[in-house]
Design a protein around this motif. Structure first.
Motif, PDB file in Angstrom:
ATOM      1  N   VAL A 344       0.852  -1.182   0.000  1.00  0.00           N
ATOM      2  CA  VAL A 344       0.000   0.000   0.000  1.00  0.00           C
ATOM      3  C   VAL A 344       0.899   1.248   0.000  1.00  0.00           C
ATOM      4  CG1 VAL A 344      -1.932   1.175   1.128  1.00  0.00           C
ATOM      5  CG2 VAL A 344      -1.635  -1.296   1.422  1.00  0.00           C
ATOM      6  N   LEU A 345       0.510   2.284  -0.795  1.00  0.00           N
ATOM      7  CA  LEU A 345       1.282   3.535  -0.880  1.00  0.00           C
ATOM      8  C   LEU A 345       1.237   4.286   0.445  1.00  0.00           C
ATOM      9  CD1 LEU A 345       0.215   4.824  -4.421  1.00  0.00           C
ATOM     10  CD2 LEU A 345       2.512   4.097  -3.696  1.00  0.00           C
ATOM     11  N   LEU A 346       2.316   4.919   0.706  1.00  0.00           N
ATOM     12  CA  LEU A 346       2.416   5.772   1.884  1.00  0.00           C
ATOM     13  C   LEU A 346       1.352   6.869   1.812  1.00  0.00           C
ATOM     14  CD1 LEU A 346       4.151   6.411   4.449  1.00  0.00           C
ATOM     15  CD2 LEU A 346       5.463   7.977   2.980  1.00  0.00           C
ATOM     16  N   ASN A 347       0.737   7.176   2.963  1.00  0.00           N
ATOM     17  CA  ASN A 347      -0.285   8.217   3.104  1.00  0.00           C
ATOM     18  C   ASN A 347      -1.637   7.851   2.465  1.00  0.00           C
ATOM     19  OD1 ASN A 347       1.506   9.974   4.487  1.00  0.00           O
ATOM     20  ND2 ASN A 347       2.344  10.687   2.519  1.00  0.00           N
ATOM     21  N   LYS A 348      -1.801   6.639   1.988  1.00  0.00           N
ATOM     22  CA  LYS A 348      -3.076   6.222   1.427  1.00  0.00           C
ATOM     23  C   LYS A 348      -3.940   5.548   2.514  1.00  0.00           C
ATOM     24  CE  LYS A 348      -2.498   7.501  -2.834  1.00  0.00           C
ATOM     25  NZ  LYS A 348      -3.385   8.489  -3.470  1.00  0.00           N
ATOM     26  N   LYS A 349      -5.223   5.295   2.160  1.00  0.00           N
ATOM     27  CA  LYS A 349      -6.172   4.662   3.079  1.00  0.00           C
ATOM     28  C   LYS A 349      -6.093   3.140   2.928  1.00  0.00           C
ATOM     29  CE  LYS A 349     -11.033   4.732   4.472  1.00  0.00           C
ATOM     30  NZ  LYS A 349     -12.370   5.321   4.216  1.00  0.00           N
ATOM     31  N   LEU A 350      -6.180   2.434   4.041  1.00  0.00           N
ATOM     32  CA  LEU A 350      -6.143   0.980   4.034  1.00  0.00           C
ATOM     33  C   LEU A 350      -7.414   0.440   4.705  1.00  0.00           C
ATOM     34  CD1 LEU A 350      -4.772  -1.785   3.642  1.00  0.00           C
ATOM     35  CD2 LEU A 350      -3.698  -1.446   5.897  1.00  0.00           C
ATOM     36  N   ILE A 351      -8.101  -0.487   4.028  1.00  0.00           N
ATOM     37  CA  ILE A 351      -9.287  -1.160   4.590  1.00  0.00           C
ATOM     38  C   ILE A 351      -9.093  -2.665   4.460  1.00  0.00           C
ATOM     39  CG2 ILE A 351     -11.767  -1.561   4.408  1.00  0.00           C
ATOM     40  CD1 ILE A 351     -12.086   1.257   3.334  1.00  0.00           C
ATOM     41  N   LEU A 352      -9.064  -3.341   5.594  1.00  0.00           N
ATOM     42  CA  LEU A 352      -8.978  -4.793   5.636  1.00  0.00           C
ATOM     43  C   LEU A 352     -10.340  -5.350   6.082  1.00  0.00           C
ATOM     44  CD1 LEU A 352      -5.525  -5.268   7.410  1.00  0.00           C
ATOM     45  CD2 LEU A 352      -6.025  -5.313   4.948  1.00  0.00           C
ATOM     46  N   SER A 387       1.180   5.394   7.398  1.00  0.00           N
ATOM     47  CA  SER A 387       2.524   5.928   7.680  1.00  0.00           C
ATOM     48  C   SER A 387       3.497   4.752   7.655  1.00  0.00           C
ATOM     49  CB  SER A 387       2.546   6.639   9.040  1.00  0.00           C
ATOM     50  OG  SER A 387       2.277   5.722  10.089  1.00  0.00           O
ATOM     51  N   TRP A 388       4.777   5.087   7.780  1.00  0.00           N
ATOM     52  CA  TRP A 388       5.760   4.002   7.797  1.00  0.00           C
ATOM     53  C   TRP A 388       5.516   3.030   8.953  1.00  0.00           C
ATOM     54  CZ3 TRP A 388       7.995   3.764   3.393  1.00  0.00           C
ATOM     55  CH2 TRP A 388       8.356   4.903   2.685  1.00  0.00           C
ATOM     56  N   GLY A 389       4.963   3.514  10.021  1.00  0.00           N
ATOM     57  CA  GLY A 389       4.729   2.680  11.203  1.00  0.00           C
ATOM     58  C   GLY A 389       3.594   1.696  11.044  1.00  0.00           C
ATOM     59  N   HIS A 390       2.783   1.834   9.996  1.00  0.00           N
ATOM     60  CA  HIS A 390       1.660   0.895   9.789  1.00  0.00           C
ATOM     61  C   HIS A 390       2.093  -0.382   9.090  1.00  0.00           C
ATOM     62  CE1 HIS A 390      -0.997   4.629  10.222  1.00  0.00           C
ATOM     63  NE2 HIS A 390      -1.287   3.822  11.250  1.00  0.00           N
ATOM     64  N   SER A 391       3.299  -0.486   8.677  1.00  0.00           N
ATOM     65  CA  SER A 391       3.783  -1.741   8.098  1.00  0.00           C
ATOM     66  C   SER A 391       3.867  -2.798   9.194  1.00  0.00           C
ATOM     67  CB  SER A 391       5.163  -1.532   7.468  1.00  0.00           C
ATOM     68  OG  SER A 391       5.102  -0.623   6.387  1.00  0.00           O
ATOM     69  N   GLY A 392       3.516  -4.059   8.833  1.00  0.00           N
ATOM     70  CA  GLY A 392       3.575  -5.132   9.831  1.00  0.00           C
ATOM     71  C   GLY A 392       2.625  -6.277   9.496  1.00  0.00           C
ATOM     72  N   ARG A 414       2.817  -3.950   3.548  1.00  0.00           N
ATOM     73  CA  ARG A 414       4.081  -3.275   3.217  1.00  0.00           C
ATOM     74  C   ARG A 414       3.764  -1.880   2.672  1.00  0.00           C
ATOM     75  NH1 ARG A 414       7.280  -3.058  -1.594  1.00  0.00           N
ATOM     76  NH2 ARG A 414       9.501  -2.738  -1.124  1.00  0.00           N
ATOM     77  N   VAL A 415       4.289  -0.879   3.341  1.00  0.00           N
ATOM     78  CA  VAL A 415       4.065   0.516   2.926  1.00  0.00           C
ATOM     79  C   VAL A 415       5.259   0.951   2.079  1.00  0.00           C
ATOM     80  CG1 VAL A 415       3.699   2.882   3.720  1.00  0.00           C
ATOM     81  CG2 VAL A 415       2.789   0.944   5.058  1.00  0.00           C
ATOM     82  N   GLY A 421      11.568   4.517  -2.706  1.00  0.00           N
ATOM     83  CA  GLY A 421      12.350   4.643  -1.498  1.00  0.00           C
ATOM     84  C   GLY A 421      11.936   3.620  -0.464  1.00  0.00           C
ATOM     85  N   SER A 422      12.571   3.853   0.696  1.00  0.00           N
ATOM     86  CA  SER A 422      12.268   2.920   1.775  1.00  0.00           C
ATOM     87  C   SER A 422      10.765   2.890   2.021  1.00  0.00           C
ATOM     88  CB  SER A 422      13.019   3.341   3.053  1.00  0.00           C
ATOM     89  OG  SER A 422      14.410   3.304   2.830  1.00  0.00           O
ATOM     90  N   ILE A 423      10.299   1.726   2.342  1.00  0.00           N
ATOM     91  CA  ILE A 423       8.857   1.608   2.491  1.00  0.00           C
ATOM     92  C   ILE A 423       8.452   1.310   3.927  1.00  0.00           C
ATOM     93  CG2 ILE A 423       8.496   0.858   0.128  1.00  0.00           C
ATOM     94  CD1 ILE A 423       8.533  -1.981   1.098  1.00  0.00           C
ATOM     95  N   ARG A 424       9.460   1.123   4.787  1.00  0.00           N
ATOM     96  CA  ARG A 424       9.103   0.886   6.188  1.00  0.00           C
ATOM     97  C   ARG A 424      10.084   1.662   7.056  1.00  0.00           C
ATOM     98  NH1 ARG A 424       8.188  -5.373   7.331  1.00  0.00           N
ATOM     99  NH2 ARG A 424      10.349  -5.064   7.934  1.00  0.00           N
ATOM    100  N   GLY A 425       9.818   2.075   8.230  1.00  0.00           N
ATOM    101  CA  GLY A 425      10.686   2.788   9.140  1.00  0.00           C
ATOM    102  C   GLY A 425      11.974   2.016   9.411  1.00  0.00           C
TER     103      GLY A 425
END
Length: 458
Positions: A344-352, A387-392, A414-415, A421-425
């Motif tokens: 998922v792109l950084l700063n985009k909305k995620l719905i699971l 954000s980068w912190g939402h990866s996991g 994976r953000v 560029g880097s996709i995770r913190g």
């Protein structure tokens, strides 16, 4: 010779006194009053030594006595139905009767004597037919006696629960000679031919009706027929299920159609507003009153109805919803992913979205990297801006609280940035560390070359 004739005459008088049938003696006395021109016996009397006497050796009065003996006269009237006294003939009388008769006449005489001794006590020479064949409350019915051609003295009607029921209750007796019934002040009436009329039928008139005919020949004949009285209006039935808890798949389900009517033999079942078609797991014992499903499956979930009916009325129950508990199973997480991971792109909305097959519907909880998220307890997990912190790793847990079963599934998120560029913190930190290490290595290399260069210049 005259003494011998007198002796034989006395023996015949003695035999006549021992005759088994008084009416036969009466007919014999009448035969003695006939003229001497009556037809003689086909066989002359025999002497004790077995030889036949000639009629020329006897007087006319003695010849008459031999010709109209009791048995020879009675053989001419063996068709009579009357049989008063059943006195057993002595052996002497039987032997005397057999003498002077042909074999056929002796057989007929034996049958006549036996008919005086043996009388049938019951017979089934008629039938009872209900008219009309189907009746309800308030109708009139006739229980017709058909096929009886005898002469009845009495018709006695009884009622009992069934044909096999040994107990019976007398309803009425009809005396044919007087055309009178007793009791006379009842609803049921007997016709001249013995048929029974029951007007203004009520439900308790149900039962088996038996008639006993006592005819003029002292025979007792019996016959009968069942009577079913249907109700005009049927009360709405209800459906109940026999269970102490929830119905779980692969268990059994037993539903009953309950009605206030005593006769529930006419019951139909419906499923999803269509007539129920039984499968191999279903049965309808107890006159269709009970629907049994073994084992019960999830496809049996739905709305059931039962209907009570008779030829004149019908009534349907309310819908009864059968719930078969199962699951959860077949859990999935959307959107679609490849090898358990979505990007998922950084700063985009995620719905699971988590889905699982379960009855009742499953309850959902979420975990991120092993930690529970109390704020996301439904089957939807939403993040408005990544954000980068939402990866996991995200875990969905589905649970059936009724049968205490649960199932879970994981997915990795994976953000990344559009530039690649880097996709995770963690990746950013690793890049910085690598850059610092590279800079340190470069500085060390420069120092090394500088030191080597100065040494060579000297």
């Amino acid at each position: 010779m005259e003494g011998l004739l007198v002796s034989q005459t006395q023996k015949r008088k003695k035999n006549r006194k021992q005759s088994p049938c008084s009416s036969c003696r009466q007919r014999q006395r009448q035969s003695w009053s006939h003229s001497p021109s009556a037809s003689p016996s086909p066989f002359p009397p025999r002497t004790p030594n077995g030889t036949a006497h000639s009629s020329n050796h006897h007087s006319s009065s003695h010849a008459q006595a031999h010709t109209h003996s009791y048995y020879s006269h009675n053989s001419n009237h063996h068709h009579s139905n009357s049989c008063p006294n059943r006195k057993k003939a002595t052996g002497l009388a039987k032997r005397k009767a057999m003498k002077g008769q042909s074999p056929n006449r002796r057989k007929k005489r034996a049958a006549t004597i036996l008919s005086c001794w043996i009388q049938p006590t019951s017979a089934q020479g008629f039938t009872v037919v209900q008219t009309p064949a189907t009746v309800k409350e308030g109708d009139n019915v006739i229980l017709n006696i058909q096929g009886y051609t005898g002469s009845a003295r009495e018709y006695v009607w009884y009622r009992k629960k069934s044909a096999q029921d040994p107990g019976r209750v007398k309803i009425v007796t009809f005396y044919s000679n007087h055309l009178y019934q007793s009791p006379s002040n009842i609803r049921q009436k007997v016709l001249a031919n013995g048929s029974l009329i029951i007007p203004n039928l009520i439900v308790i008139d149900d039962g088996y009706y038996e008639v006993q005919i006592n005819d003029s020949s002292s025979q007792i004949l019996k016959g009968g027929a069942p009577l079913k009285v249907y109700e005009n209006t049927l009360i709405k039935p209800t459906i109940t299920i026999q269970s102490t808890g929830h119905i779980v798949e692969n268990d059994s389900a037993v539903m009953s159609c309950n009605s206030k009517h005593k006769d529930l033999s006419q019951i139909r079942w419906y499923f999803q507003n269509k007539k129920l078609i039984l499968n191999k797991r279903m049965s309808l014992p107890l006159n269709n009153q009970t629907l049994i499903i073994i084992p019960v499956m999830r496809e049996d979930n739905g709305a059931y109805k039962c209907e009570v009916w008779n030829p004149f009325s019908a009534s349907m129950s309310d819908l009864f919803k059968l719930t078969v508990c199962y699951g959860p199973e077949k859990i999935t997480i959307l959107p679609k992913h490849v090898h358990g991971q979505i990007e998922v792109l950084l700063n985009k909305k995620l719905i699971l979205e988590c889905q699982a097959s379960s009855e009742p519907p499953a309850q959902y909880t979420w975990q991120v990297n092993g930690s529970s998220r109390a704020g996301n307890s439904g089957n939807i997990y939403a993040i408005s801006k990544l954000s980068w912190g939402h990866s996991g790793t995200y875990t969905c847990m589905a649970m059936n609280s009724v049968i205490n079963t649960a199932i879970s599934k994981n997915i990795r998120v994976r953000v990344y940035e559009p530039s690649g560029g880097s996709i995770r913190g963690g990746d950013v930190v690793a890049g910085i560390v690598i850059g610092v290490l590279a800079g340190v290595a470069l500085i060390v290399a420069l120092i090394y070359y500088m030191v080597i260069g100065e040494s060579s210049g000297e």
